[in-house]
Scaffold this motif. Structure first.
Motif, PDB file in Angstrom:
ATOM      1  N   UNK A  48     -14.525  -8.537   1.066  1.00  0.00           N
ATOM      2  CA  UNK A  48     -14.153  -7.528   1.851  1.00  0.00           C
ATOM      3  C   UNK A  48     -13.729  -6.786   0.988  1.00  0.00           C
ATOM      4  N   UNK A  49     -14.711  -5.664   1.559  1.00  0.00           N
ATOM      5  CA  UNK A  49     -14.942  -4.900   0.791  1.00  0.00           C
ATOM      6  C   UNK A  49     -14.450  -3.461  -0.076  1.00  0.00           C
ATOM      7  N   UNK A  50     -12.890  -3.820   0.756  1.00  0.00           N
ATOM      8  CA  UNK A  50     -11.475  -3.907  -0.905  1.00  0.00           C
ATOM      9  C   UNK A  50     -11.854  -4.083  -2.316  1.00  0.00           C
ATOM     10  N   UNK A  51     -12.931  -5.377  -2.644  1.00  0.00           N
ATOM     11  CA  UNK A  51     -12.461  -5.933  -3.527  1.00  0.00           C
ATOM     12  C   UNK A  51     -13.934  -4.988  -4.124  1.00  0.00           C
ATOM     13  N   UNK A  52     -14.871  -4.586  -3.311  1.00  0.00           N
ATOM     14  CA  UNK A  52     -15.124  -3.677  -4.814  1.00  0.00           C
ATOM     15  C   UNK A  52     -15.380  -2.420  -4.539  1.00  0.00           C
ATOM     16  N   UNK A  53     -14.165  -1.781  -4.340  1.00  0.00           N
ATOM     17  CA  UNK A  53     -13.608  -0.752  -4.705  1.00  0.00           C
ATOM     18  C   UNK A  53     -12.697  -1.001  -7.006  1.00  0.00           C
ATOM     19  N   UNK A  54     -12.516   0.642  -6.766  1.00  0.00           N
ATOM     20  CA  UNK A  54     -11.986   0.877  -8.040  1.00  0.00           C
ATOM     21  C   UNK A  54     -10.635   1.633  -8.111  1.00  0.00           C
ATOM     22  N   UNK A  55     -10.149   1.686  -8.484  1.00  0.00           N
ATOM     23  CA  UNK A  55      -8.359   2.479  -8.034  1.00  0.00           C
ATOM     24  C   UNK A  55      -8.300   3.669  -7.684  1.00  0.00           C
ATOM     25  N   UNK A  56      -9.503   4.460  -8.243  1.00  0.00           N
ATOM     26  CA  UNK A  56     -10.057   6.339  -7.902  1.00  0.00           C
ATOM     27  C   UNK A  56     -10.580   5.948  -6.912  1.00  0.00           C
ATOM     28  N   UNK A  57     -11.449   5.371  -6.484  1.00  0.00           N
ATOM     29  CA  UNK A  57     -11.833   5.228  -5.245  1.00  0.00           C
ATOM     30  C   UNK A  57     -11.148   4.625  -3.710  1.00  0.00           C
ATOM     31  N   UNK A 106       0.711   5.727 -13.395  1.00  0.00           N
ATOM     32  CA  UNK A 106      -0.024   4.701 -13.963  1.00  0.00           C
ATOM     33  C   UNK A 106       0.651   3.731 -13.770  1.00  0.00           C
ATOM     34  N   UNK A 107       1.746   3.072 -12.339  1.00  0.00           N
ATOM     35  CA  UNK A 107       1.524   2.266 -11.979  1.00  0.00           C
ATOM     36  C   UNK A 107       1.503   1.545 -11.061  1.00  0.00           C
ATOM     37  N   UNK A 108       0.723   2.567 -10.808  1.00  0.00           N
ATOM     38  CA  UNK A 108       0.050   2.107  -8.996  1.00  0.00           C
ATOM     39  C   UNK A 108      -1.224   1.845  -9.046  1.00  0.00           C
ATOM     40  N   UNK A 109      -2.338   1.790 -10.654  1.00  0.00           N
ATOM     41  CA  UNK A 109      -3.261   0.805 -10.478  1.00  0.00           C
ATOM     42  C   UNK A 109      -2.986  -0.133 -10.642  1.00  0.00           C
ATOM     43  N   UNK A 110      -1.766  -0.812 -10.603  1.00  0.00           N
ATOM     44  CA  UNK A 110      -1.520  -2.087 -11.445  1.00  0.00           C
ATOM     45  C   UNK A 110      -0.681  -3.175  -9.577  1.00  0.00           C
ATOM     46  N   UNK A 111      -0.624  -1.860  -8.651  1.00  0.00           N
ATOM     47  CA  UNK A 111      -0.290  -2.301  -7.202  1.00  0.00           C
ATOM     48  C   UNK A 111      -1.484  -2.716  -7.055  1.00  0.00           C
ATOM     49  N   UNK A 112      -2.291  -1.847  -6.819  1.00  0.00           N
ATOM     50  CA  UNK A 112      -3.746  -2.052  -5.828  1.00  0.00           C
ATOM     51  C   UNK A 112      -4.318  -3.073  -6.312  1.00  0.00           C
ATOM     52  N   UNK A 113      -4.523  -3.373  -7.826  1.00  0.00           N
ATOM     53  CA  UNK A 113      -4.937  -5.314  -8.163  1.00  0.00           C
ATOM     54  C   UNK A 113      -4.587  -6.449  -8.193  1.00  0.00           C
ATOM     55  N   UNK A 140       0.588  -1.199  -0.044  1.00  0.00           N
ATOM     56  CA  UNK A 140       0.082  -0.273  -0.322  1.00  0.00           C
ATOM     57  C   UNK A 140       0.835   0.629   0.378  1.00  0.00           C
ATOM     58  N   UNK A 141       1.713   0.612   0.752  1.00  0.00           N
ATOM     59  CA  UNK A 141       2.642   2.317   0.929  1.00  0.00           C
ATOM     60  C   UNK A 141       3.677   2.371  -0.242  1.00  0.00           C
ATOM     61  N   UNK A 142       4.016   1.680  -1.537  1.00  0.00           N
ATOM     62  CA  UNK A 142       4.797   1.594  -2.530  1.00  0.00           C
ATOM     63  C   UNK A 142       3.806   1.504  -3.819  1.00  0.00           C
ATOM     64  N   UNK A 143       2.170   1.566  -4.224  1.00  0.00           N
ATOM     65  CA  UNK A 143       1.000   2.317  -4.458  1.00  0.00           C
ATOM     66  C   UNK A 143       1.029   3.559  -4.263  1.00  0.00           C
ATOM     67  N   UNK A 144       1.294   4.247  -2.995  1.00  0.00           N
ATOM     68  CA  UNK A 144       0.751   5.322  -3.101  1.00  0.00           C
ATOM     69  C   UNK A 144       2.151   5.984  -2.995  1.00  0.00           C
ATOM     70  N   UNK A 145       3.325   5.406  -2.778  1.00  0.00           N
ATOM     71  CA  UNK A 145       4.775   7.086  -3.572  1.00  0.00           C
ATOM     72  C   UNK A 145       4.470   6.923  -5.095  1.00  0.00           C
TER      73      UNK A 145
END
Length: 290
Positions: free
Chosen positions: A264-273, A247-254, A233-238
């Protein structure tokens, strides 16, 4: 209503643009370059507002140079006028001219004015130079004297800091990031913007990212004992905080989502959310980019 750019009024429509001696010239150049000679002729049509036979001979007739090409109903209407009684042609051409004026204005107001203003972010473009001059004069009134800002940020490079201030005043995130790279500061543009805006020194970058096991609970994660989620999560934020790597951050979120149970409620979230959630829970600064 005029368009506000760097705190100054700019033309909100094509008529205001044509009445602006300085901007009309570079707008015409932009139209020729990006929309071609036909659009340039339409701009001249609006500017001259021709009447009667001038509409035909100068703009839409076969001998007009450059000729505005009419399609569909407009071409049919023109052919009908020119095939009818000569005594009625001039007045009917006036009516057609009113229709053309509206159509051409819509073209510029809805399709070309916006892209023209976007060129203010193209370094070296005529509009960029104009906006930059305004920002150069005004940025210190917003952020403070460049010498004081340079000292407050712990820098020695006044020229680089002034470049950052100008870019931030112009809301040019790309140029602000580039200017940061040329400075002696080891910080990302969004941190510097916050520091300048709030008249304070820079805090450590780690202080801006508040993610730990407790924060995972607040965010709605279920697999809160998995330390790798905090790390990822820290990597994604950085990655998100840096314009060049965003542009690389959404892949880390996946990858993070794969660590979570299907319930998990996290599964329902898209990256911008997810980014909005991180902001709302103070995991990242509220001024971070969407």
């Amino acid at each position: 209503m005029p368009i506000k750019i760097v705190g100054e009024n700019f033309p909100a429509n094509v008529d205001e643009m044509l009445n602006n001696r300085m901007l009309s010239v570079i707008f015409q150049t932009f139209v020729i370059k990006n929309a071609g000679s036909d659009a340039a002729a339409k701009l001249t049509f609006i500017n001259e507002n021709p009447k009667g036979y001038d509409i035909y001979t100068k703009f839409v007739g076969p001998e007009a140079r450059p000729r505005i090409k009419l399609d569909g109903q407009l071409k049919g209407a023109l052919d009908k006028i020119m095939a009818g009684a000569q005594s009625e042609a001039a007045s009917k051409l006036d009516v057609l001219g009113q229709v053309l004026n509206k159509e051409f204005r819509d073209l510029f107001n809805k399709r070309l004015l916006g892209p023209f203003y976007e060129t203010r972010f193209e370094k070296g473009s005529p509009l960029n130079k104009i906006v930059r001059k305004i920002a150069d004069k005004k940025c210190e009134s917003r952020y403070g004297k460049v010498g004081i800002v340079t000292e407050r940020l712990g820098s020695k490079n006044k020229a680089a800091i002034k470049e950052i201030m100008i870019a931030l005043y112009m809301d040019d995130e790309v140029e602000a990031t580039n200017a940061c790279k040329k400075s002696d500061l080891k910080w990302k543009a969004f941190l510097i913007k916050d520091a300048i805006k709030d008249q304070k020194g820079l805090s450590a970058g780690a202080d801006q990212i508040k993610v730990d096991r407790k924060k995972l609970v607040v965010l709605g994660f279920e697999n809160v004992n998995d330390k790798s989620i905090v790390t990822m999560l820290k990597e994604m934020i950085n990655l998100h905080m840096d314009y060049d790597t965003r542009k690389k951050a959404p892949k880390v979120f996946e990858k993070i989502k794969k660590k979570e149970p299907k319930t998990s409620p996290i599964q329902k979230l898209k990256y911008p959310a997810m980014i909005k959630l991180l902001k709302s829970k103070d995991a990242i600064p509220s001024y971070a980019a969407e």
